[in-house]
Design an enzyme around this catalytic site. Structure first.
Site, PDB file in Angstrom:
ATOM      1  CG  HIS A  56      -1.903  -1.115   1.188  1.00 26.58           C
ATOM      2  ND1 HIS A  56      -2.085  -2.001   2.213  1.00 26.58           N
ATOM      3  CD2 HIS A  56      -2.754  -1.492   0.202  1.00 26.58           C
ATOM      4  CE1 HIS A  56      -3.011  -2.891   1.872  1.00 26.58           C
ATOM      5  NE2 HIS A  56      -3.433  -2.607   0.660  1.00 26.58           N
ATOM      6  CD  GLU A  59      -0.352   0.299   4.492  1.00 30.12           C
ATOM      7  OE1 GLU A  59       0.350  -0.726   4.567  1.00 30.12           O
ATOM      8  OE2 GLU A  59      -1.599   0.266   4.414  1.00 30.12           O
ATOM      9  CG  HIS A 148       0.706  -3.944   5.160  1.00 32.43           C
ATOM     10  ND1 HIS A 148      -0.202  -3.597   4.189  1.00 32.43           N
ATOM     11  CD2 HIS A 148       1.318  -5.067   4.707  1.00 32.43           C
ATOM     12  CE1 HIS A 148      -0.142  -4.469   3.192  1.00 32.43           C
ATOM     13  NE2 HIS A 148       0.779  -5.377   3.485  1.00 32.43           N
ATOM     14  CD  GLU A 211      -1.689  -3.773   9.144  1.00 30.39           C
ATOM     15  OE1 GLU A 211      -1.291  -2.597   9.099  1.00 30.39           O
ATOM     16  OE2 GLU A 211      -2.218  -4.353   8.180  1.00 30.39           O
TER      17      GLU A 211
HETATM   18  O1  LIG Z   1      -5.816  -0.026   8.420  1.00 29.46           O
HETATM   19  C1  LIG Z   1      -6.482  -0.575   7.547  1.00 29.46           C
HETATM   20  O2  LIG Z   1      -7.732  -0.477   7.519  1.00 29.46           O
HETATM   21  C2  LIG Z   1      -5.821  -1.409   6.485  1.00 29.46           C
HETATM   22  C3  LIG Z   1      -4.408  -1.799   6.818  1.00 29.46           C
HETATM   23  C4  LIG Z   1      -3.981  -2.847   5.809  1.00 29.46           C
HETATM   24  O3  LIG Z   1      -3.561  -2.506   4.736  1.00 29.46           O
HETATM   25  N1  LIG Z   1      -4.156  -4.107   6.178  1.00 29.46           N
HETATM   26  C5  LIG Z   1      -3.913  -5.204   5.298  1.00 29.46           C
HETATM   27  C6  LIG Z   1      -4.175  -6.497   6.016  1.00 29.46           C
HETATM   28  C7  LIG Z   1      -3.904  -7.691   5.141  1.00 29.46           C
HETATM   29  C8  LIG Z   1      -4.318  -9.003   5.765  1.00 29.46           C
HETATM   30  O4  LIG Z   1      -5.503  -9.157   6.064  1.00 29.46           O
HETATM   31  O5  LIG Z   1      -3.438  -9.880   5.911  1.00 29.46           O
HETATM   32  C9  LIG Z   1      -4.847  -5.100   4.099  1.00 29.46           C
HETATM   33  O6  LIG Z   1      -5.993  -4.655   4.281  1.00 29.46           O
HETATM   34  O7  LIG Z   1      -4.429  -5.461   3.006  1.00 29.46           O
HETATM   35 ZN    ZN Z   2      -1.488  -2.001   4.218  1.00 29.29          ZN
END
Ligand SMILES: O=C(O)CCC(=O)N[C@@H](CCC(=O)O)C(=O)O
Ligand code: ZN
Length: 328
Positions: A56, A59, A148, A211
């Protein structure tokens, strides 16, 4: 060269050399934003490491963190002892400081992907780079950390998502993550086609989405909170066995439901700045969707993770999680 690689990749400047020597190894640029590091001698404990950042584009902390590791390798301060594939994910989105350009890259990592466009093409290129890298290091344990940062605050600022797949996460991973300052673990309950899921599902890698705090612009990140995570990445790059801590210091959750946005007329019934892992009691109305109707917490409380009403139609708008027992 390595310390400038991130800037050069974003400027689309073609680097002078596509490969070269480092103290303790060599590097090779396979494509824009795809860099492989090969040690002269692999330690016996070394994993085949994939570290991805910028999947993303907004980030930035993980990009700075990995940049500092590369600078240390180049300066000869971090002796390379493990093969590593370093990936800068969505180059155009990073340059624009946006999450994505046309569609969320982190939903496209599946081998039967038939979509066209910049992000699908990049997903195919990254999948094939990972396939080739793991094939070159067959026989070595595979690892993929996809780094991320999150859109909003969190009751646990640093947490990991464990993708759903048949491969069992080894106990040392929980120990390493605890020592690296990870505060919570969220087990996915079904396939999710994220980048970390790709490596776990297709390559049996030990893989996580990490995260690491909140998404902020370049230069605004406080990397001091990530010092323990930096130590973990350095140990893995050196091919050393990282230090561990008691996993019981982390909180464990499992996804119970994944709420998808099904219509244009969709909203979440709690404020936009609600922190991740906020718990809602039975009877609370969480969302309204013109076609799916309301989402109401049933008999047990649910915690919200990654709530985002502005996702594309058909995409995940929030994960709903419950506490889980720590792995034994
Ligand atoms: O903060 C948020 O709402 C999104 C943060 C983010 O990019 N999270 C990833 C998690 C991926 C996973 O579920 O393994 C995403 O949404 O792609
Ligand atoms: Zn992300």
């Amino acid at each position: 060269m390595l310390s400038e690689w991130i800037e050069l990749s974003l400027e689309e400047t073609r680097p002078a050399a596509h490969s070269g020597r480092l103290r303790g190894g060599s590097y090779r640029l396979h494509a824009p934003g795809i860099l492989e590091l090969t040690p002269t001698e692999c330690r016996a404990t070394a994993r085949a490491c994939v570290f991805s950042v910028g999947i993303h584009g907004n980030e930035t902390a993980p990009i700075e963190l990995l940049g500092s590791c590369l600078a240390r390798i180049e300066a000869g301060l971090l002796p390379l002892g493990a093969p590593a594939l370093i990936i800068l994910g969505n180059l155009e989105a990073i340059s624009r400081a946006e999450r994505y350009v046309n569609t969320n890259l982190n939903r496209l990592f599946r081998r039967d992907l038939d979509e066209t466009g910049m992000e699908p093409d990049r997903a195919r290129q990254l999948m094939s780079a990972v396939d080739d890298f793991y094939a070159r290091h067959a026989g070595r344990e595979r690892l993929h950390y996809d780094l991320h940062t999150a859109i909003r605050d969190s009751r646990f600022p640093r947490f990991v998502v464990e993708p759903f797949a048949e491969t069992i996460t080894r106990p040392e991973q929980w120990r390493w993550l605890a020592e690296a300052g990870i505060q919570a673990v969220l087990h996915q309950h079904r396939h999710s086609w994220t980048f970390s899921h790709y490596s776990k599902h297709y390559h049996q890698a030990q893989a996580f989405t990490l995260e690491l705090g909140r998404a902020l612009p370049f230069g605004h990140n406080d990397l001091t909170a990530l010092a323990p995570m930096t130590r973990l990445l350095k140990a893995l790059l050196e091919g050393r066995e990282p230090r561990g801590a008691d996993p019981a210091r982390m909180a464990f959750f499992r996804v119970a439901h994944e709420l998808m946005r099904q219509s244009q007329d969709f909203h979440l019934c709690f404020p936009d700045d609600t922190p991740n892992f906020t718990e809602f009691a039975p009877g609370t109305r969480l969302a309204e969707d013109a076609s799916a109707g309301p989402c109401i917490v049933q008999d047990e409380p649910l915690s919200v993770v990654f709530p985002n009403a502005a996702v594309e139609l058909g995409a995940r708008a929030v994960l709903l999680a419950r506490p889980a027992t720590p792995p034994g």
